[in-house]
Design a protein around this motif. Structure first.
Motif, mmCIF file in Angstrom:
data_model
loop_
_atom_site.group_PDB
_atom_site.id
_atom_site.type_symbol
_atom_site.label_atom_id
_atom_site.label_comp_id
_atom_site.label_asym_id
_atom_site.label_seq_id
_atom_site.Cartn_x
_atom_site.Cartn_y
_atom_site.Cartn_z
ATOM 1 N N SER A 46 90.495 -38.692 56.295
ATOM 2 C CA SER A 46 90.021 -39.881 55.577
ATOM 3 C C SER A 46 89.925 -41.081 56.507
ATOM 4 C CB SER A 46 90.968 -40.199 54.408
ATOM 5 O OG SER A 46 90.975 -39.157 53.460
ATOM 6 N N ALA A 47 90.909 -41.207 57.410
ATOM 7 C CA ALA A 47 90.894 -42.322 58.355
ATOM 8 C C ALA A 47 89.712 -42.200 59.309
ATOM 9 C CB ALA A 47 92.212 -42.363 59.124
ATOM 10 N N ARG A 48 89.419 -40.989 59.763
ATOM 11 C CA ARG A 48 88.283 -40.800 60.655
ATOM 12 C C ARG A 48 86.975 -41.127 59.940
ATOM 13 N NH1 ARG A 48 90.724 -36.128 61.901
ATOM 14 N NH2 ARG A 48 89.006 -34.777 61.251
ATOM 15 N N PHE A 49 86.843 -40.663 58.711
ATOM 16 C CA PHE A 49 85.608 -40.931 57.980
ATOM 17 C C PHE A 49 85.449 -42.435 57.751
ATOM 18 C CE2 PHE A 49 82.708 -41.079 54.343
ATOM 19 C CZ PHE A 49 81.695 -40.262 54.809
ATOM 20 N N GLN A 50 86.546 -43.125 57.445
ATOM 21 C CA GLN A 50 86.474 -44.574 57.275
ATOM 22 C C GLN A 50 86.060 -45.240 58.576
ATOM 23 O OE1 GLN A 50 86.798 -46.431 54.354
ATOM 24 N NE2 GLN A 50 85.917 -47.973 55.733
ATOM 25 N N PRO A 96 72.843 -39.930 49.403
ATOM 26 C CA PRO A 96 71.819 -40.670 50.145
ATOM 27 C C PRO A 96 72.329 -41.998 50.714
ATOM 28 C CG PRO A 96 70.848 -39.685 48.199
ATOM 29 C CD PRO A 96 72.330 -39.444 48.104
ATOM 30 N N SER A 97 73.229 -42.658 50.001
ATOM 31 C CA SER A 97 73.750 -43.938 50.484
ATOM 32 C C SER A 97 74.595 -43.778 51.738
ATOM 33 C CB SER A 97 74.580 -44.618 49.391
ATOM 34 O OG SER A 97 75.756 -43.866 49.105
ATOM 35 N N GLU A 98 75.074 -42.540 52.016
ATOM 36 C CA GLU A 98 75.903 -42.273 53.180
ATOM 37 C C GLU A 98 75.174 -41.420 54.223
ATOM 38 O OE1 GLU A 98 80.276 -42.288 50.938
ATOM 39 O OE2 GLU A 98 79.369 -40.382 51.533
ATOM 40 N N TRP A 99 73.848 -41.287 54.082
ATOM 41 C CA TRP A 99 73.129 -40.335 54.927
ATOM 42 C C TRP A 99 73.312 -40.603 56.415
ATOM 43 C CZ3 TRP A 99 71.539 -35.682 55.138
ATOM 44 C CH2 TRP A 99 70.803 -35.281 56.250
ATOM 45 N N ASP A 100 73.216 -41.855 56.833
ATOM 46 C CA ASP A 100 73.302 -42.157 58.264
ATOM 47 C C ASP A 100 74.638 -41.713 58.848
ATOM 48 O OD1 ASP A 100 70.780 -43.231 58.238
ATOM 49 O OD2 ASP A 100 71.447 -45.317 58.130
ATOM 50 N N ILE A 101 75.681 -41.783 58.064
ATOM 51 C CA ILE A 101 77.001 -41.342 58.527
ATOM 52 C C ILE A 101 77.030 -39.829 58.644
ATOM 53 C CG2 ILE A 101 79.454 -41.288 57.934
ATOM 54 C CD1 ILE A 101 78.810 -44.006 56.408
#
Length: 264
Positions: free
Chosen positions: A10-14, A234-239
């Motif tokens: 979770s920390a990495r994704f943040q 879709p709102s997180e696609w770039d990540i």
């Protein structure tokens, strides 16, 4: 997963979210890993008997309902019959489901989190009959495997870890397999380039889909084993594009197998 593993993931994704908000590549190592794959494309073995670099194909559009429908309440037997007929007419041994496609079949509650569906496809689908063999593209080891046996899930799934040189680690995922594909596997098992890995599954074992392989590249497993996100909000696609780059970097098909930025 342990609580510590979940917290670390979770920390990495943040951190990826924060980097993206600052105009940076979400995953710092992603450009280097992508470039390694590009620089070594000639070293990857074909994952199917047909040559994906040259064989005829039908590239499908699942961003809207057409002649062939996948998932949802569709009948996989009927849809398989239609797809196979289309592929035979085109002399195409394989059908393609696109990367980055925003799919209508992922709009159900099963794929929603906080009201937004995980609808944008993170892998490439290769449609061919059940029993089609799949080969290892690059030396590696079995990272994990599982039978994700919920309706419209992956069914039997294998994830390989590749460490081709110091400082380079990435993963490849193979979903919708036959149940026999998991027989005899163990975590850490070496797999050799160009050797048989698994076979395509049939419905309903494969999650109740038209027989196909979901193939995906992953740069960060985020603590997961035997399963992984196959589509993104879709709102997180770039990540997610940073974490899971276009699988065609390995498959190297000349056709346009990538949806546009809107997912269509």
């Amino acid at each position: 997963m342990t609580i510590a593993t979940v917290d670390s993931a979770s920390a990495r994704f943040q951190s990826y979210i924060d980097r993206h908000a600052n105009g940076q590549e979400p995953m710092e190592d992603a450009p280097r890993l992508r470039q390694w794959i590009i620089d070594h494309q000639a070293d990857f073995a074909a994952i199917m008997d047909c040559d994906l670099k040259s064989c005829p194909k039908i590239v499908y559009d699942f961003s809207r309902n057409g002649d062939v429908v996948i998932g949802g309440t569709s009948d996989p037997a009927r849809q398989t019959e239609i797809m196979w007929r289309q592929m035979a007419d085109a002399n195409a041994p394989v059908g393609i489901g696109r990367y980055r496609e925003d799919r209508i079949c992922y709009q159900s509650e099963q794929f929603k989190n906080d009201g937004e569906a995980r609808s944008q496809h993170l892998g490439i689908d290769l449609f061919a009959p059940a029993g089609t063999p799949v080969y290892v593209p690059l030396d590696g080891v079995v990272h994990s495997f599982n039978d994700n046996n919920l309706h419209l899930d992956y069914g039997p799934t294998i994830i390989l870890e590749h460490n081709p040189e110091p400082g380079v680690t990435f993963y490849t995922l193979y979903g919708h397999l036959s149940r026999e594909s998991l027989d005899g596997l163990y975590v850490g098992q070496p797999v050799e380039k160009d050797h048989l890995l698994c076979t395509f599954g049939d419905f309903p074992i494969n999650g109740d889909w038209i027989p196909h392989l979901h193939f995906q590249i992953i740069f960060d497993m985020l603590g997961k084993k035997g399963d992984y996100f196959g589509a993104a909000k879709p709102s997180e696609w770039d990540i997610w594009e940073s974490i899971c780059p276009n699988a065609n970097l390995i498959l190297q098909m000349p056709e346009n197998v990538t949806a546009n930025r809107s997912g269509q």
